[in-house]
Design an enzyme around this catalytic site. Structure first.
Site, PDB file in Angstrom:
ATOM      1  N   ARG A  52      40.214  43.468  90.595  1.00 20.94           N
ATOM      2  CA  ARG A  52      38.856  43.972  90.455  1.00 20.94           C
ATOM      3  C   ARG A  52      38.657  45.057  91.494  1.00 20.94           C
ATOM      4  O   ARG A  52      39.221  44.968  92.603  1.00 20.94           O
ATOM      5  CB  ARG A  52      37.813  42.862  90.725  1.00 20.94           C
ATOM      6  CG  ARG A  52      37.540  41.935  89.557  1.00 20.94           C
ATOM      7  CD  ARG A  52      36.749  42.635  88.443  1.00 20.94           C
ATOM      8  NE  ARG A  52      36.428  41.744  87.344  1.00 20.94           N
ATOM      9  CZ  ARG A  52      37.188  41.528  86.269  1.00 20.94           C
ATOM     10  NH1 ARG A  52      38.338  42.155  86.132  1.00 20.94           N
ATOM     11  NH2 ARG A  52      36.797  40.698  85.321  1.00 20.94           N
ATOM     12  N   HIS A  73      40.682  50.395  83.447  1.00 21.99           N
ATOM     13  CA  HIS A  73      40.494  48.948  83.295  1.00 21.99           C
ATOM     14  C   HIS A  73      40.953  48.472  81.905  1.00 21.99           C
ATOM     15  O   HIS A  73      40.157  47.952  81.112  1.00 21.99           O
ATOM     16  CB  HIS A  73      39.025  48.565  83.550  1.00 21.99           C
ATOM     17  CG  HIS A  73      38.839  47.118  83.897  1.00 21.99           C
ATOM     18  ND1 HIS A  73      37.838  46.672  84.727  1.00 21.99           N
ATOM     19  CD2 HIS A  73      39.521  46.004  83.514  1.00 21.99           C
ATOM     20  CE1 HIS A  73      37.908  45.349  84.845  1.00 21.99           C
ATOM     21  NE2 HIS A  73      38.921  44.928  84.114  1.00 21.99           N
ATOM     22  N   GLU A 130      33.232  51.049  89.205  1.00 23.68           N
ATOM     23  CA  GLU A 130      33.690  51.643  87.942  1.00 23.68           C
ATOM     24  C   GLU A 130      32.576  51.597  86.883  1.00 23.68           C
ATOM     25  O   GLU A 130      31.720  50.703  86.936  1.00 23.68           O
ATOM     26  CB  GLU A 130      34.957  50.914  87.444  1.00 23.68           C
ATOM     27  CG  GLU A 130      34.746  49.447  87.121  1.00 23.68           C
ATOM     28  CD  GLU A 130      36.064  48.737  86.771  1.00 23.68           C
ATOM     29  OE1 GLU A 130      37.036  48.822  87.533  1.00 23.68           O
ATOM     30  OE2 GLU A 130      36.089  48.102  85.703  1.00 23.68           O
TER      31      GLU A 130
HETATM   32  C1  DGY Z   1      39.155  40.317  82.486  1.00 16.48           C
HETATM   33  O1  DGY Z   1      39.281  39.642  81.472  1.00 16.48           O
HETATM   34  O2  DGY Z   1      38.706  39.877  83.543  1.00 16.48           O
HETATM   35  C2  DGY Z   1      39.554  41.760  82.378  1.00 16.48           C
HETATM   36  O3  DGY Z   1      39.611  42.355  83.646  1.00 16.48           O
HETATM   37  C3  DGY Z   1      38.565  42.491  81.497  1.00 16.48           C
HETATM   38  O4  DGY Z   1      37.310  42.473  82.119  1.00 16.48           O
END
Ligand code: DGY
Length: 330
Positions: free
Chosen positions: A242, A289, A271
């Site tokens: 993240r 992402h 982001e």
């Molecule tokens: C998740 O599933 O956490 C991915 O990063 C998509 O948000």
């Protein structure tokens, strides 16, 4: 409209087949757009709704829950759930779920690919070729770091971290070190030849550091200037966890000063905004992402969120509830 059918909101555009499935069970209000609803619009659309289907982006907090007293289930298609205040959901008697498991291998494929692209300078090399700069073969043209036989450092050894580790060890003959709050069972460590190390040792020893740790207050800027300064100048850093786990401003400085060799980033602080300095650097591979973005996996993530929502609101057992205790309360 049948009175007995609960009303739900689908807060993001998802597969039409999944929308249709939910329509067979619920009265569905669907915000079928890639642009998320802002907080006020989300609150307004949730009035009178018993459930909501979200992605990893919609903030579900105590304020929202207080404003939507009819809400009983919040089901996310993402595995990361830092957008959902689970204790607040539990206090409000709202079932929360995420989507673990179904995206593990796809996300690990991507994490490994991003690490390789970073080590072998693939983004930079493609830009060079497209720009017409390739005139001659050169002994060190776009020469990067080896992945095979090097030391893989995994920060965060959950399902995805372990899947990346397997790829590195079994596919590329890498040595494996990892740091995690809890150690793997001894048999799993032995199967991977994995060595648990403290964070400073991980930073010092890894040739390729891959970050897969969930975001929380305690992992905010876990990797900042001080940590980056401990890494080898030849090392790479890949973040598929993240934004916010890495201090992007400090990372941009380390990359610009070449105190580490390169980075691969799929996630960013704030982001979809990206730190402007990162955009100017050649030694960073940037992706929007997409680590879990294969079509079959995105479909499985949506199906799992729908399974959770249907079970939570029809008296079933949601398969991946984060706070199943709310269902057994009197
Ligand atoms: C998740 O599933 O956490 C991915 O990063 C998509 O948000």
């Amino acid at each position: 409209m049948t009175a007995s059918r609960p009303a739900i909101l689908i807060a993001r555009k998802i597969f039409p087949e999944v929308v249709e499935r939910l329509r067979t069970v619920f009265e569905v209000d669907a915000h079928l757009s890639d642009e998320p609803l802002d907080a006020l619009a989300l609150r307004a659309r949730l009035q009178g709704k018993a459930g909501v289907f979200v992605a990893g982006t919609e903030p579900i907090n105590a304020g929202l829950l207080a404003a939507c007293p009819g809400l009983r289930a919040v089901c996310s298609m993402a595995v990361g759930y830092n957008n959902i205040d689970v204790p607040a959901c539990t206090a409000a008697g709202v079932l929360a779920s995420n989507a673990p498991g179904v995206l593990t291998e796809t996300t690990a494929d991507f994490g490994f690919a991003l690490m390789m692209a970073t080590a072998r300078r693939i983004g930079e090399a493609e830009r060079y070729l497209r720009a017409g700069h390739w005139k001659h073969w050169g002994f060190d043209m776009m020469a990067g770091a080896d992945v095979h036989g090097s030391t893989l450092g995994v920060l965060g050894m959950g399902r995805i971290g372990q899947a990346i580790a397997r790829r590195g060890v079994h596919g590329f003959g890498m040595s494996l070190i990892y740091h995690n709050r809890s150690r793997l069972p001894e048999a799993d460590e032995q199967a991977l030849g994995a060595r648990w190390v403290d964070l400073p040792s991980l930073l010092r020893e890894a040739d390729h550091l891959v970050i897969v740790v969930p975001y929380s207050a305690s992992s905010h800027h876990l990797i900042g200037a001080a940590e980056l300064s401990q890494m080898k100048p030849t090392a790479t850093l890949t973040n598929i966890a993240r934004g916010g786990v890495v201090d992007d401003a400090a990372l941009a400085q380390a990359l610009a000063r070449r105190t580490i060799a390169a980075a691969g980033l799929d996630v960013f602080e704030g982001e979809p905004a990206v730190h402007p300095d990162l955009l100017t650097l050649s030694n960073v591979v940037l992706t929007p992402h997409i680590a879990s973005a294969s079509l079959p996996t995105r479909r499985a993530m949506c199906d799992l969120a729908a399974d959770n929502l249907i079970a939570a609101l029809t008296g079933g057992v949601p398969p991946t509830a984060l706070n199943p205790e709310v269902l057994t309360r009197a």
